[in-house]
Scaffold this motif. Sequence first.
Motif, short mmCIF file in Angstrom:
data_model
loop_
_atom_site.label_atom_id
_atom_site.label_comp_id
_atom_site.label_asym_id
_atom_site.label_seq_id
_atom_site.Cartn_x
_atom_site.Cartn_y
_atom_site.Cartn_z
N GLN A 1 14.05 8.39 3.11
CA GLN A 1 12.74 8.61 3.10
C GLN A 1 12.53 6.70 3.58
O GLN A 1 13.03 6.38 3.12
CB GLN A 1 12.55 8.15 1.80
N VAL A 2 11.08 6.56 4.08
CA VAL A 2 10.49 5.41 4.31
C VAL A 2 9.99 4.90 3.52
O VAL A 2 8.76 6.10 2.92
CB VAL A 2 10.14 5.79 6.02
N GLN A 3 9.43 3.76 3.02
CA GLN A 3 8.00 3.45 2.22
C GLN A 3 7.59 2.91 3.26
O GLN A 3 7.46 1.86 3.85
CB GLN A 3 8.65 2.09 1.10
N LEU A 4 5.86 2.56 2.86
CA LEU A 4 4.84 2.62 3.78
C LEU A 4 4.07 1.66 2.48
O LEU A 4 3.58 2.02 1.59
CB LEU A 4 3.68 4.06 4.36
N VAL A 5 3.50 0.41 3.20
CA VAL A 5 2.70 -0.27 2.42
C VAL A 5 1.04 -0.06 3.48
O VAL A 5 1.40 -1.18 4.43
CB VAL A 5 2.69 -1.14 1.98
N GLU A 6 -0.17 -0.02 3.09
CA GLU A 6 -1.42 0.05 3.95
C GLU A 6 -1.89 -1.99 3.19
O GLU A 6 -1.97 -2.00 2.61
CB GLU A 6 -2.30 0.93 3.25
N SER A 7 -2.70 -1.93 4.31
CA SER A 7 -3.48 -3.42 4.18
C SER A 7 -4.51 -3.74 4.93
O SER A 7 -5.00 -2.48 5.88
CB SER A 7 -2.81 -4.90 4.03
N GLY A 8 -5.47 -4.09 4.49
CA GLY A 8 -6.61 -4.84 5.35
C GLY A 8 -8.13 -3.66 5.16
O GLY A 8 -9.32 -4.45 6.06
N GLY A 9 -7.58 -3.48 4.42
CA GLY A 9 -9.08 -2.01 3.49
C GLY A 9 -10.08 -3.48 3.17
O GLY A 9 -9.64 -5.05 2.84
N GLY A 10 -11.18 -2.85 2.32
CA GLY A 10 -12.35 -4.49 1.78
C GLY A 10 -14.01 -3.61 2.16
O GLY A 10 -13.80 -2.28 2.19
N LEU A 11 -15.06 -4.46 2.11
CA LEU A 11 -16.40 -3.87 1.85
C LEU A 11 -16.68 -4.45 3.33
O LEU A 11 -16.96 -5.85 3.44
CB LEU A 11 -16.74 -4.74 0.51
N VAL A 12 -17.29 -3.97 4.05
CA VAL A 12 -17.68 -4.54 5.25
C VAL A 12 -19.33 -3.47 5.38
O VAL A 12 -19.56 -2.32 4.70
CB VAL A 12 -17.12 -4.07 6.53
#
Length: 124
Positions: A1-12
């Motif tokens: 199994q691989v663990q995934l962490v997203e980032s970079g979202g926001g309000l534009v």
Amino acid sequence: QVQLVESGGGLVQAGDSLRLSCVASGGTFSTYVMGWFRQAPGKERQFVAVISWNGGSTYYADSVKDRFTISRDNAKNTVFLQMNSLKPEDTAVYYCAAKKFMSGSYDALRYDNWGQGTQVTVSS
């Protein structure tokens, strides 16, 4: 199994750009096909883009083609989604996902591993 962490979202604002990142750990990243999906409130999870193990093949949903670009850096265990010319209808939680084979890459049910998601909100 691989663990995934997203980032970079926001309000534009409409027309702006964002770059999402997804870092993988706990598995051999270069052996996974990586996909991006999104889910807006009250809607089903929707395919956005997918990239093969070595980055040689990419596919996009028609709604994002020519605006979004998926890429990966296997040395950094990271997949990216560059989003340009954002529209209000791109507003959603964006998820990265991993699977072993390219077949069925448009189908969320075919993915074994998911991140927690990152919110993207595009104002008009």
